[in-house]
Write an enzyme that holds these catalytic residues in place. Structure first.
Site, PDB file in Angstrom:
ATOM      1  N   GLU A  48      54.793  27.023  38.662  1.00  0.00           N
ATOM      2  CA  GLU A  48      54.281  28.262  38.059  1.00  0.00           C
ATOM      3  C   GLU A  48      52.959  28.716  38.682  1.00  0.00           C
ATOM      4  O   GLU A  48      52.564  29.864  38.540  1.00  0.00           O
ATOM      5  CB  GLU A  48      54.116  28.079  36.540  1.00  0.00           C
ATOM      6  CG  GLU A  48      53.006  27.132  36.085  1.00  0.00           C
ATOM      7  CD  GLU A  48      53.404  25.659  36.083  1.00  0.00           C
ATOM      8  OE1 GLU A  48      54.367  25.294  36.786  1.00  0.00           O
ATOM      9  OE2 GLU A  48      52.732  24.868  35.401  1.00  0.00           O
ATOM     10  N   GLY A 106      51.141  18.765  30.251  1.00  0.00           N
ATOM     11  CA  GLY A 106      50.330  18.456  29.077  1.00  0.00           C
ATOM     12  C   GLY A 106      49.315  17.395  29.441  1.00  0.00           C
ATOM     13  O   GLY A 106      49.437  16.756  30.477  1.00  0.00           O
ATOM     14  N   HIS A 142      53.665  21.795  39.912  1.00  0.00           N
ATOM     15  CA  HIS A 142      53.620  23.000  39.063  1.00  0.00           C
ATOM     16  C   HIS A 142      54.150  24.221  39.813  1.00  0.00           C
ATOM     17  O   HIS A 142      53.378  24.894  40.511  1.00  0.00           O
ATOM     18  CB  HIS A 142      52.171  23.261  38.625  1.00  0.00           C
ATOM     19  CG  HIS A 142      51.674  22.285  37.622  1.00  0.00           C
ATOM     20  ND1 HIS A 142      51.887  22.409  36.274  1.00  0.00           N
ATOM     21  CD2 HIS A 142      51.001  21.119  37.787  1.00  0.00           C
ATOM     22  CE1 HIS A 142      51.357  21.393  35.635  1.00  0.00           C
ATOM     23  NE2 HIS A 142      50.810  20.583  36.534  1.00  0.00           N
ATOM     24  N   LYS A 201      50.134  40.845  29.357  1.00  0.00           N
ATOM     25  CA  LYS A 201      49.308  41.977  29.800  1.00  0.00           C
ATOM     26  C   LYS A 201      49.925  42.730  30.991  1.00  0.00           C
ATOM     27  O   LYS A 201      49.951  43.949  31.018  1.00  0.00           O
ATOM     28  CB  LYS A 201      47.932  41.441  30.202  1.00  0.00           C
ATOM     29  CG  LYS A 201      46.887  42.491  30.328  1.00  0.00           C
ATOM     30  CD  LYS A 201      46.357  42.821  28.963  1.00  0.00           C
ATOM     31  CE  LYS A 201      45.230  43.784  28.975  1.00  0.00           C
ATOM     32  NZ  LYS A 201      44.669  43.921  27.626  1.00  0.00           N
ATOM     33  N   CYS A 247      55.902  18.578  35.422  1.00  0.00           N
ATOM     34  CA  CYS A 247      54.761  17.666  35.327  1.00  0.00           C
ATOM     35  C   CYS A 247      54.932  16.721  34.123  1.00  0.00           C
ATOM     36  O   CYS A 247      55.833  15.893  34.124  1.00  0.00           O
ATOM     37  CB  CYS A 247      53.460  18.469  35.269  1.00  0.00           C
ATOM     38  SG  CYS A 247      52.028  17.435  35.570  1.00  0.00           S
ATOM     39  N   TYR A 248      54.112  16.879  33.078  1.00  0.00           N
ATOM     40  CA  TYR A 248      54.295  16.045  31.882  1.00  0.00           C
ATOM     41  C   TYR A 248      55.721  16.169  31.361  1.00  0.00           C
ATOM     42  O   TYR A 248      56.337  15.184  30.956  1.00  0.00           O
ATOM     43  CB  TYR A 248      53.311  16.495  30.796  1.00  0.00           C
ATOM     44  CG  TYR A 248      53.369  15.667  29.534  1.00  0.00           C
ATOM     45  CD1 TYR A 248      52.679  14.469  29.450  1.00  0.00           C
ATOM     46  CD2 TYR A 248      54.122  16.080  28.434  1.00  0.00           C
ATOM     47  CE1 TYR A 248      52.733  13.704  28.294  1.00  0.00           C
ATOM     48  CE2 TYR A 248      54.176  15.321  27.276  1.00  0.00           C
ATOM     49  CZ  TYR A 248      53.481  14.133  27.212  1.00  0.00           C
ATOM     50  OH  TYR A 248      53.542  13.375  26.074  1.00  0.00           O
ATOM     51  N   ASP A 267      45.936  48.189  25.841  1.00  0.00           N
ATOM     52  CA  ASP A 267      46.936  47.868  24.817  1.00  0.00           C
ATOM     53  C   ASP A 267      47.102  48.995  23.800  1.00  0.00           C
ATOM     54  O   ASP A 267      48.223  49.436  23.521  1.00  0.00           O
ATOM     55  CB  ASP A 267      46.569  46.570  24.093  1.00  0.00           C
ATOM     56  CG  ASP A 267      46.388  45.415  25.066  1.00  0.00           C
ATOM     57  OD1 ASP A 267      46.907  45.520  26.190  1.00  0.00           O
ATOM     58  OD2 ASP A 267      45.720  44.434  24.708  1.00  0.00           O
TER      59      ASP A 267
END
Ligand code: XMP
Length: 514
Positions: free
Chosen positions: A171, A55, A169, A370, A82-83, A227
């Site tokens: 991710e 964040g 991070h 997605k 992180c945050y 979609d």
């Protein structure tokens, strides 16, 4: 929650959706919630694990996004990133301060102990750092499990309480072994079974749709995009021709697109559904004649679409359900899920529900990212060229023609775009570039062709690399590919005598031109 779930608590960082996507790549279902979500709600959900995201704040500042101490006392494993890592320390009695050295970018992290998060991870591993605060003192009962040259606490753990903190991070793909770390958390700490798979999703969804719809009538606005195509096929597999799909060709589609969609979903296609194609090109061109202002164009296209759809719906009569191709990022970005700012509300096809007489909305893809929608598409046997189609905006070529739209300009941009796409695919670049297209600048300039003076339009080529479409970099396309595209466009597309390549990133540009 009956489904095995890990929840991501969103503190407003830029990678939050990515965290959830990575967890799902480990076959564990994951949802994003704002940090403001009540603790009682989290308890009710009974997640297998909780991940606190990054964040933009400093956790020690007044008014910073926070969480309660009780969150760490539920007995549910928590991983702070992180945050989230700093907040965990701050709330549990450690100390976070401004770091003497700000770390940003790829950084070597050295693992110090046998922390379960780093099982099968190299002792020295490259990770993505982005922080200006640091953990200067651990909370009681924690111990350091990794450091960098400038950051004494790159990771910390309190395995007895299943609490883990990571300053970097995992991710982000720049963290080379990040997915392994997240996988270690969800499997070795949270004890997940990994039951989130797209083949079972398809089976369960078909069953759930059948239950819900019974013998009701269902209406779907099919655009030919990923979609709505996946939603339509899922529905047709579940309820066959109780489904009617309305496909509006507004004259702003890519070259051959209308016929391609019809070939797949129409009477000659392999699906058992009612397909209605409305050729409404002229109506749209009439409404757009003389209109130059981008927002007005978008509004006109959106409104006219609703009018056409409404007329078709009236012919069909009362339907019980209306299908919407909402996907999970729409849910998060419209503010219903996480904490990220509401940026893209204009991208959702709003307004449809009001104009049709129906009982309920069905959103079969509401829980999917997605890439998961694409996997479902493949699982359902939808042709690859539809499944991997790049994003195409609702207003179509209308916002890729700067200024007034007319049939002639649509043809020019369709042809130029077709050549561009063909050459990009030939060069094998189509899966690397996230979105690429030709646009028609409204500029005309003087040129010379076969000894004759020309005064024709300039086409702009755009190609971007992006993860979330909210920021983007222009893609590097080899010069020879660009030259081939340029030569072909000028030779083959009448009315064009100049080709530009757009280098602008987003921000300051947007991906589309209007
Ligand atoms: P921008 O131009 O805002 O585009 O940088 C970001 C992404 O969104 C797509 N886009 C739209 N999609 N309706 C849509 O369904 C719209 O009105 C719209 N405008 C932009 C764009 O193609 C890109 O992928």
């Amino acid at each position: 929650m009956s489904r095995e779930t890990v929840i991501v608590i969103d503190f407003g960082g830029q990678y939050n959706q990515l965290v959830a996507r990575r967890v799902r790549e480990c076959n564990v279902y994951c949802e994003i919630y704002s940090y403001k979500t009540e603790l009682s709600r989290i308890k009710e959900m009974n997640p297998k694990g909780i991940i606190l995201t990054g964040g933009p704040n400093s956790c020690y500042e007044e008014g910073a996004a926070t969480c309660s101490k009780e969150l760490f006392e539920l007995g549910i494993p928590v991983l702070g990133l992180c945050y989230g890592a700093q907040l965990m320390m701050h709330v549990l009695g450690g100390k976070v301060e401004k770091a003497p050295v700000r770390e940003y970018g790829k950084t070597e992290v050295e693992v110090e102990n046998d922390c379960v998060l780093f099982e099968n991870v190299s002792k020295k591993t490259i990770c993505w750092m982005s922080h200006f605060d640091y953990i200067s003192k651990l909370a009681p009962e924690f111990r350091v499990s990794a450091h960098t040259a400038d950051c004494p606490v790159a990771a910390a753990e309190c395995p007895e309480k299943k609490l883990y903190a990571i300053q970097f991070h995992p991710e982000v793909l720049h963290t080379v072994e990040g997915t392994k770390m997240l996988s270690n958390f969800v499997y070795n700490v949270c004890g997940c079974a990994g039951d989130w798979k797209m083949d079972s999703f398809v089976k369960q969804s078909i069953e759930a749709i059948r239950q819900k719809v019974g013998d009701g009538k269902v209406l779907c606005a099919l655009s030919g995009g990923v979609d709505s195509s996946v939603a339509a096929v899922l529905l047709s597999k579940a309820i066959g021709n109780q489904l009617t799909c309305v496909f509006v060709d507004q004259g702003l589609l890519r070259k051959n697109e209308g016929d391609e969609v019809e070939a797949v979903f129409g009477p000659e296609g392999e699906y058992d559904l009612n397909f209605i194609r409305v050729n409404a090109q002229e109506r749209f061109y009439e409404k757009l004649a003389g209109v130059e202002e981008p927002e007005r164009k978008r509004k006109i296209i959106g409104e006219e679409f609703i009018r056409v759809f409404e007329e078709e719906a009236k012919k069909i009569g009362k339907v019980d359900f209306l299908v919407q191709g909402t996907i999970y990022p729409d849910v998060v970005e419209s503010g219903l899920g996480g904490e990220s700012a509401v940026i893209k509300s204009h991208h959702n096809v709003g307004g449809l529900p009001d104009c049709v007489d129906f009982k309920e909305i069905i959103e079969p893809l509401r829980d999917l990212f997605k890439d998961e929608v694409r996997k479902v598409g493949l699982e359902l046997g939808i042709p690859e060229y539809l499944v991997f189609r790049q994003p195409f905006p609702g207003p179509g070529l209308g916002i890729r023609i700067i200024g007034e739209v007319n049939a002639e300009k649509v043809h020019i941009v369709q042809d130029a775009d077709f050549i561009y796409r063909e050459e990009i695919a030939k060069a094998g670049l189509d899966r690397d570039i996230n979105q690429y297209f030709a646009a028609l600048t409204n500029m005309r300039s003087v040129g010379v062709m076969g000894d004759e003076r020309t005064y024709d339009y300039a086409v702009a080529l755009r190609a971007v690399k992006t993860i979330d479409f909210m920021t983007a970099e222009s893609a590097e396309i080899p010069w020879n590919v660009l030259q081939t595209v340029m030569t072909r466009i000028i030779n083959e597309v009448k009315g064009v005598n100049r080709v530009f390549y757009d280098l602008t990133s987003k921000p300051p540009g947007t991906i589309e031109f209007e």
